[in-house]
Design a protein around this motif. Structure first.
Motif, PDB file in Angstrom:
ATOM      1  N   ASP A   1      49.190  36.168  26.844  1.00  0.00           N
ATOM      2  CA  ASP A   1      49.688  37.252  27.700  1.00  0.00           C
ATOM      3  C   ASP A   1      51.191  37.442  27.520  1.00  0.00           C
TER       4      ASP A   1
ATOM      5  N   VAL B   1      52.056  46.597  31.014  1.00  0.00           N
ATOM      6  CA  VAL B   1      50.899  46.536  31.905  1.00  0.00           C
ATOM      7  C   VAL B   1      49.688  47.149  31.209  1.00  0.00           C
TER       8      VAL B   1
ATOM      9  N   MET C   1      52.297  46.462  40.015  1.00  0.00           N
ATOM     10  CA  MET C   1      52.098  46.860  38.623  1.00  0.00           C
ATOM     11  C   MET C   1      52.116  48.369  38.471  1.00  0.00           C
TER      12      MET C   1
ATOM     13  N   LEU D   1      53.213  40.743  37.245  1.00  0.00           N
ATOM     14  CA  LEU D   1      51.896  40.957  37.844  1.00  0.00           C
ATOM     15  C   LEU D   1      51.916  40.988  39.368  1.00  0.00           C
TER      16      LEU D   1
ATOM     17  N   LYS E   1      43.955  40.095  37.349  1.00  0.00           N
ATOM     18  CA  LYS E   1      45.361  39.838  37.668  1.00  0.00           C
ATOM     19  C   LYS E   1      45.519  38.429  38.241  1.00  0.00           C
TER      20      LYS E   1
ATOM     21  N   LYS F   1      45.310  35.900  35.451  1.00  0.00           N
ATOM     22  CA  LYS F   1      46.521  35.862  34.634  1.00  0.00           C
ATOM     23  C   LYS F   1      47.665  35.149  35.370  1.00  0.00           C
TER      24      LYS F   1
END
Length: 181
Positions: A123, A58, A51, A47, A85, A88
């Motif tokens: 994830d 992705v 990306m 990330l 993003k 995450k």
């Protein structure tokens, strides 16, 4: 994600997450800590290293909201991707922050940290599942057995084992979480 490494000895250890008061608690072996650090670090790297939306991982982590309207999807991404993003990365960082500094040890998570772990594990599993070509129809036990028969020392065997381990970890944390007040 992942390119091999030490095997996980998780079968029957019974040390996955359990509820202890208002916390979810688990004790991790050295290899488990190492694997969780590697997996969370790889998610952060994916990330933060620029990306590429043509990368299937992705695309899986940031799916097009309007698959039939690429311009609308691009505009939506422009306004939402940065925050998603960052979230995450923070969630993967929650795993890294809670793990013992060295070797084996205990992890204690409050409700907020446990939820961050769940999202980060999800994830990581999405990313690994995409790389390993695992779908909802994949029988993981059969896939692992085929990989072992083909080459027991392969990185695929290790990666499938890590994927299965993350699923088990996620399930144990989910089972401990609902009882947190």
């Amino acid at each position: 994600m992942g390119d091999g490494g030490p095997g996980l000895n998780t079968g029957g250890r019974g040390q996955m997450f359990r509820r202890n008061g208002a916390q979810c608690v688990a004790t991790f072996a050295v290899d488990e800590v190492r694997v969780l650090r590697k997996v969370a670090g790889e998610v952060v790297g994916l990330l933060t290293d620029g990306m590429d939306h043509t990368d299937p991982v992705v695309s899986r982590l940031f799916p097009d909201i309007y698959p039939d309207r690429p311009d609308d999807s691009a505009e939506f991404r422009l306004y939402t991707e940065g925050e998603l993003k960052t979230g995450k990365i923070d969630q993967a960082g929650a795993i890294l922050a809670a793990l013992p500094d060295e070797g084996a040890g205990e992890v204690r998570l409050d409700g907020e940290a446990a939820e961050a772990w769940l999202r980060a594990i999800n994830d990581a599993r999405l990313a690994m599942g995409t790389r390993l070509d695992i779908s909802a129809d994949t029988d993981l036990s059969e896939e692992l057995e085929r990989a072992v028969i083909h080459d027991p020392g392969s990185s695929r065997v290790f990666q499938l084992s890590v994927y299965a381990y993350l699923g088990y970890l996620q399930e144990s944390l989910l089972n401990a979480l609902p009882e947190i007040k």
